[in-house]
Enzyme design. Structure first.
Site, PDB file in Angstrom:
ATOM      1  N   SER A   1     -90.158 -15.059 -23.932  1.00 48.37           N
ATOM      2  CA  SER A   1     -89.455 -15.823 -25.021  1.00 48.37           C
ATOM      3  C   SER A   1     -89.365 -16.812 -25.744  1.00 48.37           C
ATOM      4  O   SER A   1     -89.140 -17.376 -26.278  1.00 48.37           O
ATOM      5  CB  SER A   1     -87.835 -15.206 -23.729  1.00 48.37           C
ATOM      6  OG  SER A   1     -87.135 -15.577 -24.609  1.00 48.37           O
TER       7      SER A   1
ATOM      8  N   HIS B   1     -82.424 -26.617 -15.465  1.00 45.79           N
ATOM      9  CA  HIS B   1     -84.468 -25.876 -15.565  1.00 45.79           C
ATOM     10  C   HIS B   1     -84.947 -26.986 -14.099  1.00 45.79           C
ATOM     11  O   HIS B   1     -86.149 -26.613 -15.108  1.00 45.79           O
ATOM     12  CB  HIS B   1     -84.847 -26.944 -17.090  1.00 45.79           C
ATOM     13  CG  HIS B   1     -84.134 -25.262 -17.881  1.00 45.79           C
ATOM     14  ND1 HIS B   1     -84.030 -24.517 -17.649  1.00 45.79           N
ATOM     15  CD2 HIS B   1     -84.117 -25.897 -19.389  1.00 45.79           C
ATOM     16  CE1 HIS B   1     -82.802 -23.210 -18.617  1.00 45.79           C
ATOM     17  NE2 HIS B   1     -83.712 -24.446 -19.802  1.00 45.79           N
TER      18      HIS B   1
ATOM     19  N   LYS C   1     -86.007 -19.277 -20.320  1.00 47.56           N
ATOM     20  CA  LYS C   1     -86.193 -18.358 -21.169  1.00 47.56           C
ATOM     21  C   LYS C   1     -85.181 -17.438 -20.252  1.00 47.56           C
ATOM     22  O   LYS C   1     -86.144 -16.297 -19.658  1.00 47.56           O
ATOM     23  CB  LYS C   1     -86.860 -17.920 -21.432  1.00 47.56           C
ATOM     24  CG  LYS C   1     -87.525 -19.369 -22.762  1.00 47.56           C
ATOM     25  CD  LYS C   1     -86.996 -20.097 -23.888  1.00 47.56           C
ATOM     26  CE  LYS C   1     -85.682 -19.134 -24.967  1.00 47.56           C
ATOM     27  NZ  LYS C   1     -84.333 -19.506 -25.122  1.00 47.56           N
TER      28      LYS C   1
HETATM   29  P1  A3P Z   1     -85.163 -13.362 -25.567  1.00 49.32           P
HETATM   30  O1  A3P Z   1     -86.365 -14.238 -25.838  1.00 49.32           O
HETATM   31  O2  A3P Z   1     -86.196 -12.240 -24.516  1.00 49.32           O
HETATM   32  O3  A3P Z   1     -84.321 -12.962 -26.727  1.00 49.32           O
HETATM   33  P2  A3P Z   1     -82.604 -18.753 -21.606  1.00 49.32           P
HETATM   34  O4  A3P Z   1     -80.352 -18.881 -22.064  1.00 49.32           O
HETATM   35  O5  A3P Z   1     -82.834 -19.714 -20.728  1.00 49.32           O
HETATM   36  O6  A3P Z   1     -82.627 -19.657 -23.006  1.00 49.32           O
HETATM   37  O7  A3P Z   1     -82.731 -17.642 -21.627  1.00 49.32           O
HETATM   38  C1  A3P Z   1     -82.906 -16.951 -23.518  1.00 49.32           C
HETATM   39  C2  A3P Z   1     -83.269 -15.483 -23.414  1.00 49.32           C
HETATM   40  O8  A3P Z   1     -81.925 -14.946 -22.593  1.00 49.32           O
HETATM   41  C3  A3P Z   1     -83.463 -14.745 -24.290  1.00 49.32           C
HETATM   42  O9  A3P Z   1     -84.395 -13.563 -23.879  1.00 49.32           O
HETATM   43  C4  A3P Z   1     -81.744 -14.644 -24.958  1.00 49.32           C
HETATM   44  O10 A3P Z   1     -81.996 -13.464 -25.898  1.00 49.32           O
HETATM   45  C5  A3P Z   1     -81.671 -13.411 -22.856  1.00 49.32           C
HETATM   46  N1  A3P Z   1     -80.163 -13.425 -23.403  1.00 49.32           N
HETATM   47  C6  A3P Z   1     -78.801 -14.711 -23.154  1.00 49.32           C
HETATM   48  N2  A3P Z   1     -78.004 -14.145 -23.443  1.00 49.32           N
HETATM   49  C7  A3P Z   1     -77.820 -12.762 -23.237  1.00 49.32           C
HETATM   50  C8  A3P Z   1     -76.900 -11.689 -22.665  1.00 49.32           C
HETATM   51  N3  A3P Z   1     -75.953 -11.386 -22.922  1.00 49.32           N
HETATM   52  N4  A3P Z   1     -77.959 -10.764 -22.458  1.00 49.32           N
HETATM   53  C9  A3P Z   1     -79.642 -10.896 -22.241  1.00 49.32           C
HETATM   54  N5  A3P Z   1     -79.944 -11.286 -22.832  1.00 49.32           N
HETATM   55  C10 A3P Z   1     -79.888 -12.550 -23.136  1.00 49.32           C
END
Ligand code: A3P
Length: 290
Positions: free
Chosen positions: A128, A98, A43
């Protein structure tokens, strides 16, 4: 369906996707010198960085991102399926993970392979992850945010403690093949961040190609791309009726309001935020990250 967790190397993993055999295979993964590892605590922007790296690899051309699911472009090292995909992918490979440092492939440490480590404000990671745990079926339901925050602070969540993950990986700061960046930097200056990544990767891009990376890695573009928004994930893995994977994509959401059972309140109350800060200071002392 089993929602059981197991422990491996002192870290919690959900049994639905991961196995001790898979994690041992990851540890023995034959790393190539031109591999690029996209490493995060969950996240923290993993799929965002994966999109950026995919676009840089393709010189800004979005066709790969629009035709191949992200989990094939940059497969997850810690699942047997991801390992198989990584083995079969054309070089230079992008591989996502991860895993904490102590469970990472042994061969990496004697290689020239590169690691890009993205770190995010842990309060936003908590929020998140709280939402993600409600839609990601291999994870247990998080219960209330209060309960979940305590588990998070104790490291009693899948992939273990955020603090230990970050402390572990940031030990590699200063190594030539290690680059770390924050989610917040990506938010504030995506173009500049992409330029820095390009120079770390030895893959300079023209101004037009840089613009293409920035445009195609935006939250809106990714949210509309079925290859990047997880809309192709099977329902037994992701319950998208309860919310999208690409949820908000902002910094500081922990300060915002959350509606659960019709009750509006802060994501983290001032008291919770203070408790979080206290644990943060205790856990991160001496790291130069306060
Ligand atoms: P939120 O849940 O706060 O929206 P991971 O890929 O490590 O699982 O992280 C997911 C988080 O990264 C989510 O956060 C997601 O919305 C955010 N995210 C993914 N793509 C993004 C982008 N292009 N710009 C900003 N945030 C992004």
């Amino acid at each position: 369906m089993s929602r059981g967790y197991f422990q491996h190397g002192g870290v919690t993993f959900p049994g639905l996707l991961y196995s001790p055999r898979g994690l041992e295979a990851a540890r023995d993964f034959p790393v190539e010198d031109d591999d690029v590892f996209n490493v995060t605590y969950q996240k923290s922007g993993t799929v965002w960085m994966l999109e950026i790296l995919s676009l840089i690899r393709q010189g800004g051309d979005p066709r790969w991102c629009r035709s191949v699911p992200n989990w094939e472009r940059g497969p997850w090292l810690e699942t047997l399926l991801g390992l198989r995909r990584a083995r079969g992918n054309a070089r230079p490979r992008i591989i996502s993970s991860h895993l904490p440092l102590h469970l990472f492939p042994r061969a990496f440490f004697g290689s020239k392979a590169k690691v890009i480590y993205t770190v995010r404000d842990p309060k936003d990671v908590l929020v998140s992850l709280f939402h993600f745990s409600r839609i990601f079926r291999p994870y247990k339901d998080p219960g209330s945010l209060e309960e979940f925050m305590e588990k998070f602070l104790q490291g009693d969540v899948p992939f273990g403690s955020w603090f230990q993950h970050v402390r572990g990986w940031l030990q590699l700061r200063g190594r030539e093949n290690f680059f770390w960046i924050s989610y917040e930097e990506l938010q504030q200056d995506l173009r500049g961040s992409v330029q820095r990544l390009c120079s770390f990767l030895g893959r300079p891009l023209s101004p037009a190609a840089l613009d293409a990376v920035v445009a195609n890695a935006s939250f809106v573009t990714m949210s509309h791309n079925p290859m990047s928004n997880f809309s192709l994930s099977p329902a037994f893995i992701l319950d998208r009726r309860r919310g999208p994977f690409l949820r908000k994509g902002i910094s500081g959401d922990w300060r915002n309001h959350l509606r659960i059972s019709g009750d509006w309140r802060n994501h983290l109350t001032p008291e919770q935020s203070r408790r979080f800060d206290l644990v943060y200071r205790q856990q991160m002392e001496g790291l130069g990250a306060n």
